[in-house]
Design an enzyme around this catalytic site. Sequence first.
Site, short mmCIF file in Angstrom:
data_model
loop_
_atom_site.label_atom_id
_atom_site.label_comp_id
_atom_site.label_asym_id
_atom_site.label_seq_id
_atom_site.Cartn_x
_atom_site.Cartn_y
_atom_site.Cartn_z
N ARG A 187 0.84 -1.20 0.00
CA ARG A 187 0.00 0.00 0.00
C ARG A 187 0.87 1.24 0.00
O ARG A 187 1.79 1.38 0.79
CB ARG A 187 -0.91 0.00 1.24
N ARG A 212 -5.23 1.44 -5.27
CA ARG A 212 -4.42 0.87 -4.20
C ARG A 212 -4.44 -0.65 -4.24
O ARG A 212 -5.40 -1.25 -4.69
CB ARG A 212 -4.90 1.36 -2.84
N ASP A 223 -6.80 -1.69 0.90
CA ASP A 223 -7.34 -0.69 1.82
C ASP A 223 -8.18 -1.44 2.83
O ASP A 223 -9.03 -2.25 2.45
CB ASP A 223 -8.20 0.32 1.04
N ASP A 264 -10.49 -0.47 6.13
CA ASP A 264 -11.07 0.61 6.94
C ASP A 264 -11.85 0.04 8.11
O ASP A 264 -12.57 -0.95 7.96
CB ASP A 264 -12.04 1.46 6.10
#
Length: 165
Positions: free
Chosen positions: A84, A93, A96, A98
């Site tokens: 990343r 990317r 990711d 989250d």
Amino acid sequence: MTATCYLGLGSNLGDPVAHLTSALSALEQHPAIRLINRSPFYGSKAIGPGTQPDFINAVIEVQTTLAPAPLLHALQAIENQHGRERRLRWGARTLDIDILLYDNQTISEPDLQIPHPRLSERAFVLVPLQKIAPDLQLPNGTSVASLLDYVSTDDVWMLQFQDGV
């Protein structure tokens, strides 16, 4: 203390399915994180600058003994292991991850906001989240299902193949 969290995973560079599968494996191997449930993989149109490949997304439910900030750092370490790079906001990317929700907490710090600040706007998160937690409510009492009434799901599709689902 154990917290229930929902995490959003996405990738649109290299081999996105391999990145997500590897990230799931890394999460399962973490001693303070236990995978409870995971959505199927979904495709979605990229949101962000320039022309980008489509994303592959998933949402998982985990239990963790990590506090929110250490959990964020653990997730960023997994992202970094997958190459990343944080050059361009909302850019393409490799991986990711989250934190969407952490128990029923609301956190507003410079590097960490929970619930995720754009959760209610993102069909590519809401669709898989609703799939694994159909009755889930945000800390403010809003149901995830009701949020889907306000976003277009036209650019989100369940992938026909499913690795391990």
